[in-house]
Enzyme design. Structure first.
Site, mmCIF file in Angstrom:
data_model
loop_
_atom_site.group_PDB
_atom_site.id
_atom_site.type_symbol
_atom_site.label_atom_id
_atom_site.label_comp_id
_atom_site.label_asym_id
_atom_site.label_seq_id
_atom_site.Cartn_x
_atom_site.Cartn_y
_atom_site.Cartn_z
ATOM 1 N N SER A 12 0.856 -1.193 0.000
ATOM 2 C CA SER A 12 0.000 0.000 0.000
ATOM 3 C C SER A 12 0.886 1.234 0.000
ATOM 4 O O SER A 12 1.683 1.433 0.928
ATOM 5 C CB SER A 12 -0.880 0.025 1.241
ATOM 6 O OG SER A 12 -1.402 1.340 1.392
ATOM 7 N N HIS A 37 -1.278 -1.348 -4.304
ATOM 8 C CA HIS A 37 -2.540 -1.052 -3.623
ATOM 9 C C HIS A 37 -2.610 0.444 -3.310
ATOM 10 O O HIS A 37 -1.704 1.004 -2.701
ATOM 11 C CB HIS A 37 -2.601 -1.869 -2.332
ATOM 12 C CG HIS A 37 -3.887 -1.765 -1.583
ATOM 13 N ND1 HIS A 37 -5.000 -2.518 -1.891
ATOM 14 C CD2 HIS A 37 -4.252 -0.997 -0.513
ATOM 15 C CE1 HIS A 37 -5.982 -2.230 -1.045
ATOM 16 N NE2 HIS A 37 -5.557 -1.307 -0.198
ATOM 17 N N ASP A 39 -4.839 3.449 -1.628
ATOM 18 C CA ASP A 39 -5.890 3.717 -0.643
ATOM 19 C C ASP A 39 -6.465 5.111 -0.839
ATOM 20 O O ASP A 39 -5.822 6.109 -0.527
ATOM 21 C CB ASP A 39 -5.311 3.584 0.772
ATOM 22 C CG ASP A 39 -5.085 2.136 1.148
ATOM 23 O OD1 ASP A 39 -6.035 1.338 1.038
ATOM 24 O OD2 ASP A 39 -3.951 1.785 1.535
ATOM 25 N N HIS A 70 -8.472 0.891 -3.747
ATOM 26 C CA HIS A 70 -9.361 0.624 -2.611
ATOM 27 C C HIS A 70 -10.042 1.935 -2.234
ATOM 28 O O HIS A 70 -9.419 2.831 -1.653
ATOM 29 C CB HIS A 70 -8.504 0.080 -1.455
ATOM 30 C CG HIS A 70 -9.242 -0.174 -0.185
ATOM 31 N ND1 HIS A 70 -8.602 -0.411 1.012
ATOM 32 C CD2 HIS A 70 -10.569 -0.238 0.092
ATOM 33 C CE1 HIS A 70 -9.500 -0.608 1.961
ATOM 34 N NE2 HIS A 70 -10.703 -0.509 1.433
ATOM 35 N N MET A 141 -11.096 -6.495 5.697
ATOM 36 C CA MET A 141 -10.317 -5.538 6.484
ATOM 37 C C MET A 141 -9.950 -6.178 7.826
ATOM 38 O O MET A 141 -10.830 -6.665 8.542
ATOM 39 C CB MET A 141 -11.122 -4.265 6.740
ATOM 40 C CG MET A 141 -11.480 -3.446 5.509
ATOM 41 S SD MET A 141 -10.081 -2.915 4.497
ATOM 42 C CE MET A 141 -9.091 -2.000 5.679
ATOM 43 N N GLY A 148 -2.748 3.619 8.204
ATOM 44 C CA GLY A 148 -1.774 2.545 8.162
ATOM 45 C C GLY A 148 -1.221 2.305 9.558
ATOM 46 O O GLY A 148 -1.451 3.085 10.488
ATOM 47 N N GLY A 177 -4.621 -4.707 6.249
ATOM 48 C CA GLY A 177 -4.446 -4.113 7.566
ATOM 49 C C GLY A 177 -3.629 -4.984 8.500
ATOM 50 O O GLY A 177 -4.012 -6.107 8.800
HETATM 51 C C1 DX5 Z 1 -6.206 1.047 5.894
HETATM 52 C C2 DX5 Z 1 -5.735 0.832 4.459
HETATM 53 C C3 DX5 Z 1 -4.629 -0.137 4.339
HETATM 54 C C4 DX5 Z 1 -3.366 0.298 5.039
HETATM 55 C C5 DX5 Z 1 -2.580 -0.904 5.407
HETATM 56 O O1 DX5 Z 1 -7.303 1.871 5.903
HETATM 57 O O2 DX5 Z 1 -6.811 0.360 3.662
HETATM 58 O O3 DX5 Z 1 -4.366 -0.460 3.000
HETATM 59 O O4 DX5 Z 1 -2.589 1.132 4.274
HETATM 60 O O5 DX5 Z 1 -1.497 -0.460 6.143
HETATM 61 P P1 DX5 Z 1 -0.707 -1.403 7.158
HETATM 62 O O6 DX5 Z 1 -0.182 -2.556 6.351
HETATM 63 O O7 DX5 Z 1 0.346 -0.508 7.686
HETATM 64 O O8 DX5 Z 1 -1.700 -1.850 8.182
HETATM 65 ZN ZN ZN Z 2 -6.411 -0.543 1.594
#
Ligand code: DX5
Ligand code: ZN
Length: 229
Positions: A12, A37, A39, A70, A141, A148, A177
């Protein structure tokens, strides 16, 4: 985009350097990312705000793999064409973002993209029972969306239910996540094939030190595949 159930790592870019997305995307792809990915947050459906279709369109030429977008926005439908125009390969909407996810998934496919549906931790697997033939990806999720670096919430029983509901359909299960080498084996074993990881991929690296991204990606993939170094 061909379908298979091998483990795919989708970094992400929420955890990338926001002043340098082009080079960051090139760095993660050269270091083994399978998908990228992205966000999208609107400050309304989720409390955080990231970027919109113009930025996503600017990322497109840098993404050589799969651009996995996403959406954490509500409403979704007025923006579907903009993300098709931006070049999204997969466009994922949250089931909680409005009353008409069935129509939204149809519209995403009609616009030429793969259609994903995301489930917040509080939403049960059964919520997608009538959507299985309209979707190409179910995003589970494992944090409450918006940020993040949050702690992984165990959703393995939901993943197992979804895997059995999907049967032989060509539907990916994506986990988003708190994925890292310690949590990846749990979700892979439960039936997930696309693992999103932000902080666990970008930590310790930079575009000037991209080998760290490569090692981080490899560690997550090996853990998911049951390879213990
Ligand atoms: C959360 C996002 C995720 C996030 C994941 O709302 O959809 O994609 O960036 O981050 P990590 O891997 O740090 O949990
Ligand atoms: Zn995401």
């Amino acid at each position: 985009m061909s379908f298979d159930r091998s483990i795919k790592i989708a970094p992400s870019i929420l955890s990338a350097d926001f002043a340098n997305f082009g080079q960051e995307i090139q760095a993660i792809e050269s270091q083994g990312a399978d998908w990228v990915h992205i966000d999208v947050m609107d400050g309304h459906f989720v409390p955080n705000l990231t970027f919109g279709p113009m930025a996503v369109k600017a990322f497109r030429p840098h993404v050589k793999t799969v651009m996995d977008v996403h959406l954490m926005i509500a409403p979704v439908d007025p923006y579907i064409d903009a993300y098709a125009d931006a070049g999204a390969d997969v466009l994922t909407a949250h089931i909680e973002a409005g009353p008409h996810i069935h129509r939204t998934l149809q519209a995403i496919r009609a616009a030429g993209m793969k259609a994903g549906v995301a489930l917040n931790p509080g939403t049960p697997a059964e919520a997608v029972a009538q959507l299985l033939d309209l979707t190409d990806l179910i995003c589970v999720m494992t944090v409450n969306p918006g940020f993040g670096g949050q702690k992984f919430i165990d959703m393995t029983s939901k993943i197992r239910s979804l895997r059995s509901m999907i049967g032989d359909r060509p539907v990916h299960i994506e986990i988003d996540g708190g994925v890292d080498p310690s949590t990846a084996p749990l979700v892979a074993e439960a039936g997930a094939d696309v693992l999103v990881a932000g902080s666990a991929v970008f930590k310790g690296g930079s575009v000037n030190d991209p080998d760290v991204y490569g090692a981080n990606i490899r560690n997550i993939r090996d853990a998911a595949n049951g390879v213990w170094a």
